[in-house]
Design a protein around this motif. Structure first.
Motif, mmCIF file in Angstrom:
data_model
loop_
_atom_site.group_PDB
_atom_site.id
_atom_site.type_symbol
_atom_site.label_atom_id
_atom_site.label_comp_id
_atom_site.label_asym_id
_atom_site.label_seq_id
_atom_site.Cartn_x
_atom_site.Cartn_y
_atom_site.Cartn_z
ATOM 1 N N LEU A 108 -7.982 -13.500 38.843
ATOM 2 C CA LEU A 108 -8.195 -12.069 38.636
ATOM 3 C C LEU A 108 -7.025 -11.433 37.907
ATOM 4 O O LEU A 108 -7.207 -10.678 36.934
ATOM 5 C CB LEU A 108 -8.416 -11.370 39.983
ATOM 6 N N PHE A 109 -5.809 -11.741 38.334
ATOM 7 C CA PHE A 109 -4.647 -11.104 37.716
ATOM 8 C C PHE A 109 -4.265 -11.763 36.390
ATOM 9 O O PHE A 109 -3.598 -11.130 35.572
ATOM 10 C CB PHE A 109 -3.488 -11.045 38.702
ATOM 11 N N ASN A 110 -4.681 -13.008 36.149
ATOM 12 C CA ASN A 110 -4.605 -13.556 34.784
ATOM 13 C C ASN A 110 -5.442 -12.706 33.847
ATOM 14 O O ASN A 110 -5.035 -12.380 32.723
ATOM 15 C CB ASN A 110 -5.139 -14.986 34.750
ATOM 16 N N LEU A 111 -6.643 -12.341 34.307
ATOM 17 C CA LEU A 111 -7.542 -11.499 33.510
ATOM 18 C C LEU A 111 -6.930 -10.125 33.254
ATOM 19 O O LEU A 111 -6.924 -9.635 32.111
ATOM 20 C CB LEU A 111 -8.881 -11.349 34.231
ATOM 21 N N ILE A 112 -6.397 -9.513 34.292
ATOM 22 C CA ILE A 112 -5.796 -8.186 34.148
ATOM 23 C C ILE A 112 -4.604 -8.234 33.192
ATOM 24 O O ILE A 112 -4.468 -7.403 32.286
ATOM 25 C CB ILE A 112 -5.373 -7.636 35.525
ATOM 26 N N GLY A 113 -3.737 -9.228 33.373
ATOM 27 C CA GLY A 113 -2.565 -9.352 32.509
ATOM 28 C C GLY A 113 -2.931 -9.617 31.068
ATOM 29 O O GLY A 113 -2.364 -9.019 30.141
ATOM 30 N N GLY A 114 -3.897 -10.514 30.850
ATOM 31 C CA GLY A 114 -4.325 -10.818 29.489
ATOM 32 C C GLY A 114 -4.980 -9.640 28.809
ATOM 33 O O GLY A 114 -4.776 -9.400 27.606
ATOM 34 N N THR A 115 -5.758 -8.868 29.560
ATOM 35 C CA THR A 115 -6.441 -7.703 28.994
ATOM 36 C C THR A 115 -5.449 -6.609 28.624
ATOM 37 O O THR A 115 -5.530 -6.026 27.534
ATOM 38 C CB THR A 115 -7.473 -7.148 30.002
ATOM 39 N N ILE A 116 -4.510 -6.331 29.509
ATOM 40 C CA ILE A 116 -3.501 -5.302 29.219
ATOM 41 C C ILE A 116 -2.656 -5.707 28.017
ATOM 42 O O ILE A 116 -2.409 -4.904 27.105
ATOM 43 C CB ILE A 116 -2.611 -5.055 30.450
ATOM 44 N N ALA A 117 -2.206 -6.959 28.001
ATOM 45 C CA ALA A 117 -1.381 -7.435 26.888
ATOM 46 C C ALA A 117 -2.151 -7.378 25.574
ATOM 47 O O ALA A 117 -1.599 -7.013 24.520
ATOM 48 C CB ALA A 117 -0.898 -8.855 27.165
ATOM 49 N N SER A 118 -3.435 -7.721 25.609
ATOM 50 C CA SER A 118 -4.260 -7.678 24.395
ATOM 51 C C SER A 118 -4.439 -6.248 23.899
ATOM 52 O O SER A 118 -4.410 -5.992 22.690
ATOM 53 C CB SER A 118 -5.634 -8.298 24.679
ATOM 54 N N PHE A 119 -4.624 -5.331 24.821
ATOM 55 C CA PHE A 119 -4.773 -3.914 24.458
ATOM 56 C C PHE A 119 -3.518 -3.411 23.763
ATOM 57 O O PHE A 119 -3.585 -2.774 22.698
ATOM 58 C CB PHE A 119 -5.062 -3.090 25.710
ATOM 59 N N VAL A 120 -2.363 -3.694 24.336
ATOM 60 C CA VAL A 120 -1.104 -3.245 23.733
ATOM 61 C C VAL A 120 -0.875 -3.949 22.399
ATOM 62 O O VAL A 120 -0.457 -3.335 21.415
ATOM 63 C CB VAL A 120 0.079 -3.486 24.702
ATOM 64 N N MET A 121 -1.172 -5.248 22.333
ATOM 65 C CA MET A 121 -0.986 -6.005 21.101
ATOM 66 C C MET A 121 -1.823 -5.438 19.959
ATOM 67 O O MET A 121 -1.415 -5.473 18.790
ATOM 68 C CB MET A 121 -1.358 -7.472 21.339
ATOM 69 N N SER A 122 -2.990 -4.893 20.269
ATOM 70 C CA SER A 122 -3.872 -4.373 19.224
ATOM 71 C C SER A 122 -3.270 -3.189 18.482
ATOM 72 O O SER A 122 -3.729 -2.833 17.389
ATOM 73 C CB SER A 122 -5.227 -3.975 19.822
ATOM 74 N N PHE A 123 -2.224 -2.563 19.054
ATOM 75 C CA PHE A 123 -1.571 -1.436 18.403
ATOM 76 C C PHE A 123 -0.438 -1.876 17.473
ATOM 77 O O PHE A 123 0.107 -1.056 16.746
ATOM 78 C CB PHE A 123 -1.013 -0.466 19.446
ATOM 79 N N THR A 124 -0.075 -3.153 17.524
ATOM 80 C CA THR A 124 1.009 -3.624 16.659
ATOM 81 C C THR A 124 0.544 -3.666 15.210
ATOM 82 O O THR A 124 -0.657 -3.767 14.918
ATOM 83 C CB THR A 124 1.502 -5.019 17.091
ATOM 84 N N ASN A 125 1.483 -3.601 14.305
ATOM 85 C CA ASN A 125 1.158 -3.491 12.881
ATOM 86 C C ASN A 125 0.316 -4.653 12.361
ATOM 87 O O ASN A 125 -0.619 -4.465 11.577
ATOM 88 C CB ASN A 125 2.459 -3.389 12.074
ATOM 89 N N ILE A 126 0.631 -5.853 12.805
ATOM 90 C CA ILE A 126 -0.040 -7.035 12.259
ATOM 91 C C ILE A 126 -1.516 -7.098 12.635
ATOM 92 O O ILE A 126 -2.319 -7.751 11.960
ATOM 93 C CB ILE A 126 0.693 -8.323 12.698
ATOM 94 N N PHE A 127 -1.910 -6.394 13.692
ATOM 95 C CA PHE A 127 -3.306 -6.411 14.115
ATOM 96 C C PHE A 127 -4.101 -5.200 13.609
ATOM 97 O O PHE A 127 -5.222 -4.975 14.060
ATOM 98 C CB PHE A 127 -3.403 -6.509 15.642
ATOM 99 N N GLN A 128 -3.522 -4.454 12.679
ATOM 100 C CA GLN A 128 -4.234 -3.314 12.117
ATOM 101 C C GLN A 128 -5.110 -3.738 10.944
ATOM 102 O O GLN A 128 -4.693 -4.531 10.095
ATOM 103 C CB GLN A 128 -3.242 -2.247 11.649
ATOM 104 N N ASP A 129 -6.323 -3.231 10.915
ATOM 105 C CA ASP A 129 -7.246 -3.420 9.780
ATOM 106 C C ASP A 129 -7.490 -4.889 9.442
ATOM 107 O O ASP A 129 -7.445 -5.285 8.264
ATOM 108 C CB ASP A 129 -6.706 -2.680 8.540
ATOM 109 N N LEU A 130 -7.749 -5.695 10.450
ATOM 110 C CA LEU A 130 -8.055 -7.103 10.182
ATOM 111 C C LEU A 130 -9.429 -7.216 9.538
ATOM 112 O O LEU A 130 -10.368 -6.515 9.914
ATOM 113 C CB LEU A 130 -8.041 -7.910 11.492
#
Length: 258
Positions: A108-130
């Motif tokens: 459960l907490f692997n899922l929570i951690g992965g989801t939160i990290a993915s959400f934050v990562m999506s705001f980084t420059n390299i993940f913009q406008d893929l």
């Protein structure tokens, strides 16, 4: 197997004395898988442009570093705990109720951690406008098209490989051996595209947030189906084939032991 027993008891002790700390270690494992997936898909995308057809090779090599980070940062991964908890119950190191609670919390907490990290990562420059044809999106769409029997079969081998890494690393006498064994064994399941439910927590979440919504074919039903059948396969591979089988083979043996 003595190392497995000690590790299971250590996990149980932390879970009993400070569940919050245990949950955080589980979330960190999800974060490291997200980091590993992020660099892997970006390197794969670059490689495809430089040398068409090489993306999967470079993805597999870079993704393997996820497990290196998870191991050396002493975090908790649900798929390896499938092996630890099953072996610990069979060897009467842990009670079934305690082992199940630890495993459930870890996943459960692997899922929570992965989801939160993915959400934050999506705001980084390299993940913009893929672009829609990006390696990340293509890989996730392919996973969603698999049949349940494919997901189970691939899940079995994925977690056989992950937990083989645990056993092999335990035999290594220095960090260099542990490092190389982890990278090249994990490379097998990553290159073959096998299904690892915790890794899919990160890759699906990352694809969803980076795409700005659901990919074609990505529905609640298709995602849950993948996670469910991948988890069944992972448990068979890690919990039964490695955990239970090796615990049984070491029962009442004092000569041929692992």
């Amino acid at each position: 197997m003595t190392t497995v027993d000690k590790s299971a008891l250590k996990k149980s002790h932390l879970f009993e004395t400070s569940q919050v700390k245990y949950f955080i270690r589980c979330m960190l494992a999800g974060m490291f898988l997200t980091l590993g997936t992020s660099i892997a898909v970006m390197v794969a995308e670059k490689a495809e442009h430089m040398l068409p057809g090489s993306g999967k090779f470079f993805y597999s090599f870079m993704f393997a570093w996820s497990l290196v980070m998870i191991n050396y940062m002493n975090t908790e991964l649900g798929t390896s705990n499938m092996m630890y908890m099953t072996a610990a119950v069979y060897r009467k190191v842990l009670a079934p109720k305690r082992a199940l609670a630890i495993l459930f919390a870890c996943i459960l907490f692997n899922l929570i951690g992965g989801t939160i990290a993915s959400f934050v990562m999506s705001f980084t420059n390299i993940f913009q406008d893929l672009p829609a044809e990006h390696f990340l999106f293509h890989a996730v769409e392919g996973k969603l098209l698999k049949t349940p029997i494919q997901m189970v079969a691939e899940g079995i081998f994925a977690n056989v490989i992950v937990n083989t890494t645990v056993f092999v690393s335990a035999h290594m006498k220095d960090d260099a051996g542990k490092l190389f064994s982890t990278i090249f064994i994990i490379f097998i399941f990553a290159f073959l595209g096998f299904e690892h439910v915790i890794a899919n927590f990160s890759s699906f979440s990352l694809a969803f947030f980076a795409f700005g919504g659901a990919l074609p074919g990505m529905t609640v039903g298709s995602v849950l189906t993948n996670w469910f059948f991948a988890m069944i396969g992972n448990y068979i591979g890690g919990g039964l084939i490695i955990g239970l089988l090796y615990a049984w083979m070491n029962k009442d043996s004092e000569v041929y032991v692992d």
